[in-house]
Motif scaffolding. Sequence first.
Motif, PDB file in Angstrom:
ATOM      1  N   ALA A  60      -1.294   5.835   2.610  1.00  0.00           N
ATOM      2  CA  ALA A  60      -1.815   5.363   4.352  1.00  0.00           C
ATOM      3  C   ALA A  60      -3.259   6.277   4.322  1.00  0.00           C
ATOM      4  O   ALA A  60      -3.719   5.093   5.140  1.00  0.00           O
ATOM      5  N   ILE A  61      -3.468   6.736   3.882  1.00  0.00           N
ATOM      6  CA  ILE A  61      -5.124   7.933   3.989  1.00  0.00           C
ATOM      7  C   ILE A  61      -6.166   6.765   3.524  1.00  0.00           C
ATOM      8  O   ILE A  61      -7.552   6.767   4.091  1.00  0.00           O
ATOM      9  N   ARG A  62      -5.388   6.190   2.266  1.00  0.00           N
ATOM     10  CA  ARG A  62      -6.931   5.307   2.089  1.00  0.00           C
ATOM     11  C   ARG A  62      -6.892   3.980   2.621  1.00  0.00           C
ATOM     12  O   ARG A  62      -8.265   4.028   2.480  1.00  0.00           O
ATOM     13  N   THR A  63      -5.935   3.563   3.291  1.00  0.00           N
ATOM     14  CA  THR A  63      -6.128   2.484   3.673  1.00  0.00           C
ATOM     15  C   THR A  63      -6.635   2.908   5.221  1.00  0.00           C
ATOM     16  O   THR A  63      -7.851   1.544   5.246  1.00  0.00           O
ATOM     17  N   GLY A  68     -10.940   2.244   8.806  1.00  0.00           N
ATOM     18  CA  GLY A  68     -12.666   2.983   9.161  1.00  0.00           C
ATOM     19  C   GLY A  68     -13.528   2.520   8.950  1.00  0.00           C
ATOM     20  O   GLY A  68     -15.003   2.587   9.883  1.00  0.00           O
ATOM     21  N   ARG A  69     -13.904   2.458   7.473  1.00  0.00           N
ATOM     22  CA  ARG A  69     -15.840   2.255   7.249  1.00  0.00           C
ATOM     23  C   ARG A  69     -15.434   0.235   7.490  1.00  0.00           C
ATOM     24  O   ARG A  69     -16.585   0.063   7.750  1.00  0.00           O
ATOM     25  N   THR A 230     -14.406  13.544   3.847  1.00  0.00           N
ATOM     26  CA  THR A 230     -15.522  13.596   4.844  1.00  0.00           C
ATOM     27  C   THR A 230     -15.743  12.596   5.802  1.00  0.00           C
ATOM     28  O   THR A 230     -16.619  12.678   6.629  1.00  0.00           O
ATOM     29  N   ASP A 231     -15.039  11.347   5.385  1.00  0.00           N
ATOM     30  CA  ASP A 231     -15.460  10.213   6.238  1.00  0.00           C
ATOM     31  C   ASP A 231     -14.927  10.801   7.763  1.00  0.00           C
ATOM     32  O   ASP A 231     -14.020  11.258   8.426  1.00  0.00           O
ATOM     33  N   GLY A 232     -15.439   9.658   8.596  1.00  0.00           N
ATOM     34  CA  GLY A 232     -15.596   9.826  10.328  1.00  0.00           C
ATOM     35  C   GLY A 232     -16.445  10.763  11.051  1.00  0.00           C
ATOM     36  O   GLY A 232     -16.325  11.514  11.928  1.00  0.00           O
TER      37      GLY A 232
END
Length: 373
Positions: A60-63, A68-69, A230-232
Motif C-alpha cells: 500500500a505504501i508503494r502504491t 503521489g508522484r 522522503t516522498d511528500g
Amino acid sequence: MWELIKYELQKLLGKKLVWACLAGMAIMLIAMTSQWLYPGTETVQYFQDGKLVILENQEAIRTAKAIGRKYEGPLTDEKVQAVLAEFDMKDEDLIGAGLDPSNERYYSHNFLYSSLRNFYASDGTWNGMTVQEVYGDLAPGLNVGYTGWEKFLYVSIYTLLSLGCVITIILAPLFSEEYTKRTDALILTGAYGKTKCARAKIIAGSLISLGLTALVLLIFGVVYLFHYGTDGWNTSLQLSHFDAFTGVSYPMTFGQGVLYALLMWFTAGLTLTAAAVLISAIAKSTFTSLVISFVVFVVPMFLPWRNWDILNLPAQFFPIRQMQLADIFNHPLLQLGGFELNIMWLALPVALVVTLICILYARRAFARHQVMG
C-alpha cells in the motif's frame, strides 16, 4: 564535575517507579510504531474486474507513493477533477460488494482521494467547488502529493505528550528529594554544595529530559524514513488526509511542518525541564513537587484560552500546547506593521528566557533553601 553529573543521573534513574515509567514508554513506542508507522494505517482500495482489491502494509505504501508522484505539483481544478475521475468507484461495483454508492466518500480509496474531501459530495462525485473557492488566498501556493509525513507528526505528538508526564515524574525529586531525606543541609555545607552540586543536578535533569525526547524522535524518524522515504516533503500541509492541519492559514509544506515541529518539541522539552527544576527546588517535598509539576504541565491543555484574547498568544508557549502542534500551527501570522511573523519563531527565545529565569531562581532557592508550603 562529570562524576557529580553521573551521580545525579544514577539517583534520578535508580528508582523502580522511573524504570516502570520507562518500560511503559517502551511499550507505547512499540504500539505507536506498529499502529501508525509500520504496518500502520496505509490502505489503498480499488475495484478491478468487479472485485474489491485492498492493499496494505508495504504494498500500500508503494502504491500510495506512486499515486503521489503521478499527481504531485500545484493543486489545480483540472487535477482535482482528474483525481476524482480516476479513483471514483463505479456504483455497480459498490453495490456488488454490498456497499452503498451514496456513501462513497466515507469508504477508503487512497490518501490522495481523502485529501481532496472538500471537492466531492457524499456519493464521491465532484461537488463543483474550485480550488480558489475552497482555499481562498492559499490556493495559488498549494502543492498536492504524498502526505505520509502526517503519520510521523501524529505518532510523535501522542508519544511526547505521555513522555512529558514521565519527565515530570523523573525530575520531581531532583532537589526536593534532598529536602524529604533532609540531606540538603549536608550538601549545602559542602565545598561545592551551592555551586557544582546544583549545576550537576540541573545538567543531569536536562540530559535525561532532552535525551529521551531526542531518542523518541530518532526512533520514529528512522522507522518512518526506512519504510516511507522522503516522498511528500513539499506537499502542502493543508492537504493532510487526517484533517489535523487544514486550518493553517499560511503556506506550509510537510517538510517545513516537520522542521517547525522539531523546534516546538525541543523548546517545549526545554521549558518543561526548566519548570520542573524550579518546582523541585522550591517545593517542600517530592510529593508536592510532583503534584505541582503535573498541574503546571497538564492543566493548560484544558483551559479555554480562545475566550481570553489577551492570553491566547502567550498560552501557545506552554509545553503541552507546543507538543500538540495543532493550535500553534493554526495560529494566524502576527501583523507587525507591514511585516508578518510566524509565532513559532518566538518559541526558541521564549524557551531560553524561561529556562534562564527558572534555572537561576532554582539554584538560588536551593542555595538558600527557600521552600514553599
